[in-house]
Design an enzyme around this catalytic site. Structure first.
Site, PDB file in Angstrom:
ATOM      1  NE  ARG A  98      -4.021   0.244   2.315  1.00 19.47           N
ATOM      2  CZ  ARG A  98      -3.747   1.253   3.210  1.00 19.47           C
ATOM      3  NH1 ARG A  98      -2.841   1.479   4.085  1.00 19.47           N
ATOM      4  NH2 ARG A  98      -5.287   1.652   3.060  1.00 19.47           N
ATOM      5  CE  LYS A 120       2.395  -6.390   5.741  1.00 20.74           C
ATOM      6  NZ  LYS A 120       2.287  -4.907   4.549  1.00 20.74           N
ATOM      7  NE  ARG A 147       5.597   3.419  15.957  1.00 22.44           N
ATOM      8  CZ  ARG A 147       5.357   2.031  14.267  1.00 22.44           C
ATOM      9  NH1 ARG A 147       5.293   1.089  13.932  1.00 22.44           N
ATOM     10  NH2 ARG A 147       5.257   2.913  13.707  1.00 22.44           N
TER      11      ARG A 147
END
Length: 339
Positions: free
Chosen positions: A131, A196, A334
């Site tokens: 993305r 990820k 975060r």
């Protein structure tokens, strides 16, 4: 990109790799004789494989072997691993050694009327994308890189939430393969222990009130060394780590079939029922609800609390001015720093 991009890995080099893929020791003389090559051609092929990130061990006077065996992707084996129902909806499987981008390839084919259900896989992507234009790091044979083309008889606006449906389906399929603690991060990242593991990229085209088509790309890290992943700009993890097993024990063709089956079923069901049946599965895989987040939209940053997913797939954020919903943006898990 078109199939011609696969020329980045010449057939001679692929033939050498297929011989070495079993992880056994093969002498240069035997490789040359088996493939009808000169010893120089064999040496050049081995040099090219090293440039692709494939680790080849040289045993002086004895030959060559891969440091780790490699199960190369095979269209026939992948199709054989699908259920009869998935095969009936399949528009064909193509496997490339190297391709610019599996998504771009299928989007180009879609322009020329290729039927929905076409699946494209690549061992390596030269211009793989995540993305926001990020590069997807994909050393040869170390990931699963696949895209699925699907066509719908409704307009492009009806695709809202499809990436969430696909993500929920992939998470469920990986959980069934033994990946515990898998989590979904809106809109299309799959995380394991906050790192990820995989990502989805959806690209669509069509009419506002007519038909549409979509390509969903999936990139799944299978087994990356720190050196190979040096360009990744976020915490990452691979499937071998999440499963706690050596990379050589991951059956890539079987796993590819499992994920393709999950995506085909999700794409088909979404066309009939929309996002609603996937929301409970998404919510069960979303541990971040109620946690502080920041959503980045261009140069703006909105701080708030993750409030869950709306019926249309939008992200609900509880901010200091009340609840807001977002259809696009980048989420940071975060807590923002205060100055």
């Amino acid at each position: 990109m078109t199939a011609g991009a696969a020329a980045a890995v010449p057939p001679t080099h692929l033939a050498v790799l297929r011989l070495l893929a079993d992880g056994e020791l093969h002498s240069g003389e035997a490789i040359a004789a088996r493939l009808g090559l000169s010893r120089t051609a064999v040496w050049k092929a081995l040099e090219k494989l090293a440039g692709l990130g494939i680790e080849v061990a040289t045993l002086r006077g004895r030959g060559y072997r891969l440091v780790e065996p490699l199960e190369l992707l095979d269209a026939g084996r992948i199709q054989a691993g699908l259920s009869a129902g998935a095969r009936a909806r399949l528009g064909g499987v193509e496997v490339h050694a190297s391709l610019g981008s599996t998504n771009s390839h299928l989007m180009e084919l879609a322009k020329h009327g290729v039927a929905g259900g076409r699946v494209c896989l690549a061992e390596h992507q030269e211009r793989g994308r995540g993305r926001h234009g990020r590069t997807w790091v994909s050393p040869f044979g170390r990931s699963l890189l696949l895209s699925v083309l699907w066509r719908y008889d409704f307009g492009i606006a009806g695709l809202a939430g499809l990436s969430l449906a696909a993500g929920a389906a992939v998470a469920d399929a990986l959980r069934a393969q033994g990946v515990a603690d898998i989590a979904l991060k809106w809109p299309n990242d799959l995380l394991w222990h906050g790192r990820k593991l995989a990502g989805l990229l959806l690209e669509a085209a069509g009419e506002a009130h007519g038909s549409s088509h979509v390509v969903i790309g999936l990139g799944l890290n299978l087994s990356l060394t720190p050196r190979q992943a040096a360009e990744i700009d976020q915490p990452w993890v691979d499937l071998a780590t999440a499963l706690g097993r050596p990379a050589g024990r991951i059956e890539r063709n079987r796993l590819a079939a499992t994920l393709i089956e999950a995506l085909i079923e999700a794409l088909d069901r979404f066309g009939r029922e929309g996002l609603a049946p996937f929301l409970p599965l998404w919510e069960a895989s979303d541990p971040y609800r109620g946690e502080p987040i920041a959503i980045l939209i261009g140069s703006r940053t909105i701080d708030g609390i993750h409030g869950g997913i709306a019926e249309d797939g939008a992200l609900r954020v509880l901010t200091e001015i009340g609840e807001q919903t977002f259809q696009a943006g980048e989420v940071s898990l975060r807590p923002p720093r205060r100055t």
